[in-house]
Design a protein around this motif. Structure first.
Motif, short mmCIF file in Angstrom:
data_model
loop_
_atom_site.label_atom_id
_atom_site.label_comp_id
_atom_site.label_asym_id
_atom_site.label_seq_id
_atom_site.Cartn_x
_atom_site.Cartn_y
_atom_site.Cartn_z
N ARG A 185 14.52 -74.53 47.30
CA ARG A 185 13.60 -73.43 47.01
C ARG A 185 12.32 -73.56 47.86
O ARG A 185 11.81 -72.57 48.38
N THR A 186 11.81 -74.77 47.98
CA THR A 186 10.60 -75.00 48.77
C THR A 186 10.85 -74.72 50.24
O THR A 186 10.03 -74.12 50.94
N PHE A 187 12.01 -75.13 50.73
CA PHE A 187 12.40 -74.84 52.12
C PHE A 187 12.37 -73.34 52.38
O PHE A 187 11.82 -72.87 53.40
N LEU A 188 12.93 -72.54 51.48
CA LEU A 188 12.97 -71.09 51.67
C LEU A 188 11.57 -70.49 51.61
O LEU A 188 11.28 -69.53 52.35
N GLU A 189 10.71 -71.02 50.77
CA GLU A 189 9.34 -70.50 50.69
C GLU A 189 8.56 -70.80 51.95
O GLU A 189 7.77 -69.96 52.43
N VAL A 190 8.74 -71.99 52.53
CA VAL A 190 8.07 -72.32 53.79
C VAL A 190 8.54 -71.39 54.88
O VAL A 190 7.75 -70.86 55.68
N MET A 191 9.85 -71.15 54.93
CA MET A 191 10.40 -70.25 55.94
C MET A 191 9.83 -68.84 55.78
O MET A 191 9.42 -68.19 56.75
N SER A 192 9.76 -68.36 54.53
CA SER A 192 9.27 -67.01 54.28
C SER A 192 7.78 -66.87 54.54
O SER A 192 7.33 -65.90 55.15
N ALA A 193 6.99 -67.87 54.12
CA ALA A 193 5.54 -67.81 54.29
C ALA A 193 5.10 -68.14 55.71
O ALA A 193 4.03 -67.72 56.15
N GLY A 194 5.92 -68.91 56.42
CA GLY A 194 5.58 -69.29 57.79
C GLY A 194 4.64 -70.46 57.89
O GLY A 194 4.19 -70.81 58.98
N SER A 195 4.35 -71.09 56.75
CA SER A 195 3.47 -72.25 56.76
C SER A 195 3.62 -73.04 55.47
O SER A 195 4.06 -72.50 54.44
N PHE A 196 3.24 -74.32 55.52
CA PHE A 196 3.29 -75.17 54.33
C PHE A 196 2.21 -74.72 53.33
O PHE A 196 2.42 -74.75 52.12
N GLY A 221 0.97 -71.65 52.94
CA GLY A 221 1.40 -70.42 52.29
C GLY A 221 2.46 -70.67 51.22
O GLY A 221 2.43 -70.05 50.15
N ALA A 222 3.39 -71.58 51.50
CA ALA A 222 4.42 -71.91 50.52
C ALA A 222 3.79 -72.55 49.28
O ALA A 222 4.20 -72.28 48.15
N ALA A 223 2.78 -73.41 49.50
CA ALA A 223 2.11 -74.06 48.37
C ALA A 223 1.45 -73.03 47.46
O ALA A 223 1.52 -73.13 46.23
N SER A 259 0.53 -78.19 45.29
CA SER A 259 -0.31 -78.62 46.40
C SER A 259 0.48 -78.65 47.71
O SER A 259 1.71 -78.76 47.72
N GLN A 260 -0.26 -78.55 48.82
CA GLN A 260 0.39 -78.62 50.12
C GLN A 260 1.02 -80.00 50.33
O GLN A 260 2.05 -80.12 50.99
N THR A 261 0.41 -81.03 49.75
CA THR A 261 0.99 -82.37 49.86
C THR A 261 2.37 -82.43 49.21
O THR A 261 3.30 -83.06 49.74
#
Length: 281
Positions: A7-18, A20-22, A28-30
């Motif tokens: 799920r986190t992988f897909l959010e990073v892909m969709s947001a285009g950044s760590f 944005g996914a956070a 947290s971005q960490t």
């Protein structure tokens, strides 16, 4: 694999950044970074290229997208399946080909609603290949199709014998309408009729073709149960000397199914089909 990693992988892909996914995941971005690193260690390849502008997929990451989506979707479906609606004690998952949803599946669901009020019903209308694949994987309990596959642990019974007959609108028999009733029909058609298939209009949905023909004229092959009322009323007539083609309907279900409500539901379907000799679209 932890579903949250996918799920986190897909959010990073969709947001285009760590970052944005956070924000989307409310973590947290960490934590996002840790999850992606854990996922990359699990699949043993780099999934993102990080830079100041954000993150973009590597070639391996692009290939992983479909798998990640399937993982998340399957998990969401599993959670939904395990939770029964209030007042329901069990669930039945049934399906039918697109050309069979009306009236067969419709009447079956209505019967279940009346006779099995404690059963939650999930329906799936799709092509035969998709339905049979879901049945084999255990996602469906029973399906209604025209051309079944013989699979291990699956029972196949002919539900009814159906025919495709050539009909036309009296005094308005043009244009030719070709309804694609599937591979078996095409093979029968090509073997019986020497001329190549040529039609001004082609359809892969019988009810649509019938509506077009009734309103604008034409001729084509349709199911006997559907056209019988129109033949009696004179709105349609049989085309003389044209061959008929078999188009049986099959019920397919798993023999290993432990659901006690399934035999009752199947018997209800058999009674419905026996009592309804004509179909409407």
């Amino acid at each position: 694999m932890d579903i949250e990693l996918a799920r986190t992988f897909l959010e990073v892909m969709s947001a285009g950044s760590f970052c944005g996914a956070a924000e989307r995941l409310h973590i947290s971005q960490t934590t996002v970074t840790a999850r992606v690193q854990s996922l990359e260690e699990t699949v043993d390849c780099q999934l993102f290229i990080r830079n100041r502008s954000g993150a973009r997929l590597t070639v391996e990451g692009e290939r992983f997208v479909a798998y990640a989506r399937n993982l998340v979707q399957s998990w969401e479906c599993a959670k939904a399946e395990m939770k029964l609606p209030r007042g329901r004690e069990s669930r039945l998952r049934i399906g039918a080909e697109t050309s069979l949803w009306n009236p067969v599946l419709t009447n079956w669901v209505n019967w279940l609603q009346t006779n099995s009020p404690s059963v939650a019903v999930h329906t799936d209308v799709a092509d035969a290949a998709s339905l049979l694949a879901k049945l084999e994987k255990g996602f469906l309990d029973a399906v209604i199709v025209h051309r079944p596959n013989y699979l291990s642990g699956v029972m196949i019974e002919q539900l009814l014998e159906e025919k495709l007959v050539h009909v036309q609108v009296p005094n308005n028999a043009k244009p030719n309408l070709f309804v694609d009733w599937g591979a078996e029909f095409r093979a029968q058609y090509d073997a019986a009729l020497p001329q190549p298939r040529q039609a001004a209009f082609t359809f892969n949905l019988g009810p649509l073709a019938l509506r077009v023909m009734l309103s604008g004229g034409g001729n084509g092959y349709f199911r006997t149960r559907v056209v019988e009322p129109y033949l009696r009323s004179g709105e349609l007539e049989r085309v003389a000397d044209s061959p008929e083609f078999t188009h049986p309907v099959y019920l397919v279900y798993r023999t290993s199914n432990a659901r006690s409500e399934l035999p009752i539901a199947l018997e209800g379907l058999r009674n419905i089909v026996r009592d309804h000799s004509e179909w409407q679209v």
